[in-house]
Scaffold this motif. Structure first.
Motif, PDB file in Angstrom:
ATOM      1  N   MET A 123      13.772 -12.199  -3.661  1.00 36.32           N
ATOM      2  CA  MET A 123      12.264 -11.208  -3.833  1.00 36.32           C
ATOM      3  C   MET A 123      11.390 -11.482  -2.686  1.00 36.32           C
ATOM      4  SD  MET A 123      10.873  -8.871  -5.363  1.00 36.32           S
ATOM      5  CE  MET A 123      11.466  -9.030  -7.146  1.00 36.32           C
ATOM      6  N   LEU A 124      11.316 -12.618  -2.162  1.00 33.67           N
ATOM      7  CA  LEU A 124      10.365 -13.148  -1.058  1.00 33.67           C
ATOM      8  C   LEU A 124      11.087 -12.296   0.093  1.00 33.67           C
ATOM      9  CD1 LEU A 124       8.143 -14.268   0.620  1.00 33.67           C
ATOM     10  CD2 LEU A 124       9.271 -16.363   0.658  1.00 33.67           C
ATOM     11  N   MET A 125      12.416 -12.651   0.144  1.00 35.27           N
ATOM     12  CA  MET A 125      13.365 -11.976   1.424  1.00 35.27           C
ATOM     13  C   MET A 125      13.036 -10.429   1.616  1.00 35.27           C
ATOM     14  SD  MET A 125      14.800 -14.626   3.073  1.00 35.27           S
ATOM     15  CE  MET A 125      16.158 -13.939   3.945  1.00 35.27           C
ATOM     16  N   ARG A 126      13.322  -9.930   0.338  1.00 40.34           N
ATOM     17  CA  ARG A 126      13.282  -8.421   0.300  1.00 40.34           C
ATOM     18  C   ARG A 126      11.725  -7.890   0.644  1.00 40.34           C
ATOM     19  NH1 ARG A 126      14.484  -7.012  -5.204  1.00 40.34           N
ATOM     20  NH2 ARG A 126      14.068  -4.838  -4.585  1.00 40.34           N
ATOM     21  N   TYR A 127      10.899  -8.733   0.101  1.00 45.18           N
ATOM     22  CA  TYR A 127       9.354  -8.536   0.627  1.00 45.18           C
ATOM     23  C   TYR A 127       9.147  -8.286   1.946  1.00 45.18           C
ATOM     24  CZ  TYR A 127       4.535  -8.314   0.865  1.00 45.18           C
ATOM     25  OH  TYR A 127       2.895  -8.311   1.250  1.00 45.18           O
ATOM     26  N   LEU A 128       9.347  -9.495   2.607  1.00 46.48           N
ATOM     27  CA  LEU A 128       9.330  -9.609   4.016  1.00 46.48           C
ATOM     28  C   LEU A 128      10.167  -8.494   4.817  1.00 46.48           C
ATOM     29  CD1 LEU A 128       9.276 -13.658   4.241  1.00 46.48           C
ATOM     30  CD2 LEU A 128       7.320 -12.104   4.297  1.00 46.48           C
ATOM     31  N   VAL A 129      11.254  -8.245   4.359  1.00 43.81           N
ATOM     32  CA  VAL A 129      12.083  -6.990   5.297  1.00 43.81           C
ATOM     33  C   VAL A 129      11.318  -5.821   5.055  1.00 43.81           C
ATOM     34  CG1 VAL A 129      14.242  -5.881   4.941  1.00 43.81           C
ATOM     35  CG2 VAL A 129      14.172  -8.322   5.016  1.00 43.81           C
ATOM     36  N   ASN A 130      10.775  -5.485   3.636  1.00 43.45           N
ATOM     37  CA  ASN A 130      10.294  -4.273   3.478  1.00 43.45           C
ATOM     38  C   ASN A 130       8.986  -4.026   4.349  1.00 43.45           C
ATOM     39  OD1 ASN A 130      11.688  -2.316   1.736  1.00 43.45           O
ATOM     40  ND2 ASN A 130      11.852  -4.455   0.797  1.00 43.45           N
ATOM     41  N   TRP A 131       8.206  -5.565   4.161  1.00 39.05           N
ATOM     42  CA  TRP A 131       6.912  -5.533   5.180  1.00 39.05           C
ATOM     43  C   TRP A 131       7.084  -5.161   6.629  1.00 39.05           C
ATOM     44  CZ3 TRP A 131       5.307  -8.965   8.818  1.00 39.05           C
ATOM     45  CH2 TRP A 131       3.752  -8.494   9.029  1.00 39.05           C
ATOM     46  N   LEU A 132       8.170  -5.694   7.101  1.00 39.69           N
ATOM     47  CA  LEU A 132       8.739  -5.478   8.450  1.00 39.69           C
ATOM     48  C   LEU A 132       8.915  -3.908   8.650  1.00 39.69           C
ATOM     49  CD1 LEU A 132       9.338  -6.344  11.233  1.00 39.69           C
ATOM     50  CD2 LEU A 132      11.550  -7.131  10.554  1.00 39.69           C
ATOM     51  N   ALA A 133       9.513  -3.437   7.733  1.00 33.03           N
ATOM     52  CA  ALA A 133       9.949  -2.230   8.060  1.00 33.03           C
ATOM     53  C   ALA A 133       8.451  -1.198   8.118  1.00 33.03           C
ATOM     54  CB  ALA A 133      11.037  -1.456   6.757  1.00 33.03           C
ATOM     55  N   GLY A 134       7.761  -1.666   6.956  1.00 31.55           N
ATOM     56  CA  GLY A 134       6.308  -0.888   7.113  1.00 31.55           C
ATOM     57  C   GLY A 134       5.630  -1.011   8.118  1.00 31.55           C
ATOM     58  N   VAL A 135       5.677  -2.250   8.939  1.00 30.69           N
ATOM     59  CA  VAL A 135       4.928  -2.301  10.236  1.00 30.69           C
ATOM     60  C   VAL A 135       5.555  -1.490  11.379  1.00 30.69           C
ATOM     61  CG1 VAL A 135       4.353  -3.886  11.821  1.00 30.69           C
ATOM     62  CG2 VAL A 135       4.183  -4.626   9.743  1.00 30.69           C
ATOM     63  N   LYS A 136       6.601  -1.480  11.352  1.00 34.53           N
ATOM     64  CA  LYS A 136       7.570  -0.606  12.171  1.00 34.53           C
ATOM     65  C   LYS A 136       7.273   0.853  11.822  1.00 34.53           C
ATOM     66  CE  LYS A 136      11.771  -3.308  13.140  1.00 34.53           C
ATOM     67  NZ  LYS A 136      11.733  -3.189  14.595  1.00 34.53           N
ATOM     68  N   MET A 137       7.015   0.996  10.516  1.00 34.61           N
ATOM     69  CA  MET A 137       6.568   2.564  10.573  1.00 34.61           C
ATOM     70  C   MET A 137       5.109   3.222  11.051  1.00 34.61           C
ATOM     71  SD  MET A 137       6.069   4.888   7.005  1.00 34.61           S
ATOM     72  CE  MET A 137       7.656   4.075   6.345  1.00 34.61           C
ATOM     73  N   ILE A 138       4.061   1.976  10.940  1.00 29.62           N
ATOM     74  CA  ILE A 138       2.956   2.089  11.579  1.00 29.62           C
ATOM     75  C   ILE A 138       3.113   2.206  13.039  1.00 29.62           C
ATOM     76  CG2 ILE A 138       0.738   0.976  12.093  1.00 29.62           C
ATOM     77  CD1 ILE A 138       1.260  -0.455   9.228  1.00 29.62           C
ATOM     78  N   VAL A 139       3.978   1.555  13.634  1.00 27.62           N
ATOM     79  CA  VAL A 139       3.880   1.394  15.084  1.00 27.62           C
ATOM     80  C   VAL A 139       4.574   2.880  15.514  1.00 27.62           C
ATOM     81  CG1 VAL A 139       5.237   0.497  17.118  1.00 27.62           C
ATOM     82  CG2 VAL A 139       4.150  -1.077  15.317  1.00 27.62           C
ATOM     83  N   ILE A 140       5.773   3.160  14.962  1.00 31.75           N
ATOM     84  CA  ILE A 140       6.264   4.554  14.983  1.00 31.75           C
ATOM     85  C   ILE A 140       5.258   5.558  15.128  1.00 31.75           C
ATOM     86  CG2 ILE A 140       8.010   6.295  14.393  1.00 31.75           C
ATOM     87  CD1 ILE A 140       9.444   3.488  13.320  1.00 31.75           C
ATOM     88  N   ALA A 141       4.472   5.564  14.020  1.00 31.39           N
ATOM     89  CA  ALA A 141       3.548   6.670  13.744  1.00 31.39           C
ATOM     90  C   ALA A 141       2.609   6.763  15.053  1.00 31.39           C
ATOM     91  CB  ALA A 141       2.714   6.685  12.507  1.00 31.39           C
ATOM     92  N   LEU A 142       1.903   5.477  15.419  1.00 34.03           N
ATOM     93  CA  LEU A 142       1.088   5.467  16.454  1.00 34.03           C
ATOM     94  C   LEU A 142       1.753   5.859  17.983  1.00 34.03           C
ATOM     95  CD1 LEU A 142      -0.846   2.087  15.668  1.00 34.03           C
ATOM     96  CD2 LEU A 142      -1.557   4.364  15.518  1.00 34.03           C
ATOM     97  N   VAL A 143       2.909   5.321  18.049  1.00 28.90           N
ATOM     98  CA  VAL A 143       3.456   5.763  19.212  1.00 28.90           C
ATOM     99  C   VAL A 143       3.871   7.353  19.374  1.00 28.90           C
ATOM    100  CG1 VAL A 143       5.644   5.816  20.613  1.00 28.90           C
ATOM    101  CG2 VAL A 143       4.834   3.602  19.678  1.00 28.90           C
ATOM    102  N   LEU A 144       4.191   8.109  18.308  1.00 24.16           N
ATOM    103  CA  LEU A 144       4.167   9.584  18.285  1.00 24.16           C
ATOM    104  C   LEU A 144       2.885  10.062  18.436  1.00 24.16           C
ATOM    105  CD1 LEU A 144       6.741   9.823  15.454  1.00 24.16           C
ATOM    106  CD2 LEU A 144       7.065  10.333  17.913  1.00 24.16           C
ATOM    107  N   VAL A 145       1.798   9.447  17.706  1.00 24.30           N
ATOM    108  CA  VAL A 145       0.512  10.124  18.015  1.00 24.30           C
ATOM    109  C   VAL A 145      -0.040  10.228  19.605  1.00 24.30           C
ATOM    110  CG1 VAL A 145      -2.061   9.867  17.707  1.00 24.30           C
ATOM    111  CG2 VAL A 145      -0.254   9.845  15.692  1.00 24.30           C
ATOM    112  N   LEU A 146       0.179   8.939  20.136  1.00 26.27           N
ATOM    113  CA  LEU A 146      -0.054   8.651  21.463  1.00 26.27           C
ATOM    114  C   LEU A 146       0.762   9.762  22.349  1.00 26.27           C
ATOM    115  CD1 LEU A 146      -0.359   4.739  21.655  1.00 26.27           C
ATOM    116  CD2 LEU A 146      -2.103   6.540  21.927  1.00 26.27           C
TER     117      LEU A 146
END
Length: 145
Positions: A51-74
């Motif tokens: 569960m911890l591993m899955r949480y961390l993997v999904n957290w990483l994916a969420g951070v990537k989504m934030i970065v992707i959105a910011l890059v596209l806005v830029l």
């Protein structure tokens, strides 16, 4: 569209593919998903650890989504100076891979803890290529191309 914008869009595409893999293909051991580590399968034996591993993997994916959105806005709204500074920030942050993550990944690779031998070197080369393409994009932007 200038070279730096195209380079940033390619970065966003690569990150989007990895984000989708992390969210939806967590048992895919072919690219750069969680399953690349042998510890992923071992964690399934202990539901609390998995569960911890899955949480961390999904957290990483969420951070990537934030970065992707910011890059596209830029890419679509930022002035030239902001694009250049954003690319420099990406170069620095991607470079942090070599400080903390690469030594751990190389150790895991040498110990046979990755499903694909040589993954550490391949990922390192891919990230170096990405950094060089960002540098190229900055240079082209400075020359107005």
């Amino acid at each position: 569209m200038k070279t730096l914008q195209v380079t940033l869009l390619v970065f966003a595409l690569i990150e989007t593919l990895n984000m989708l893999e992390l969210y939806f293909l967590q048992n895919n051991c072919k690219f750069n998903g969680a399953c690349i580590f042998s510890g992923w399968e071992k964690s399934k034996a202990d539901p609390e650890v998995h569960m911890l591993m899955r949480y961390l993997v999904n957290w990483l994916a969420g951070v990537k989504m934030i970065v992707i959105a910011l890059v596209l806005v830029l890419v679509f709204t930022a002035p030239e100076s902001t694009l250049i500074l954003a690319a420099v920030a990406l170069i620095i942050t991607i470079g942090s891979f070599y400080w903390r993550l690469y030594p751990m990944l190389r150790t895991a690779d040498k110990a046979g803890q990755l499903s694909s031998h040589g993954h550490a070197k391949r990922l390192s080369m891919m990230l170096m290529g990405l950094e060089l393409s960002l540098i190229f994009g900055i240079v082209m932007q400075l020359f107005g191309l």
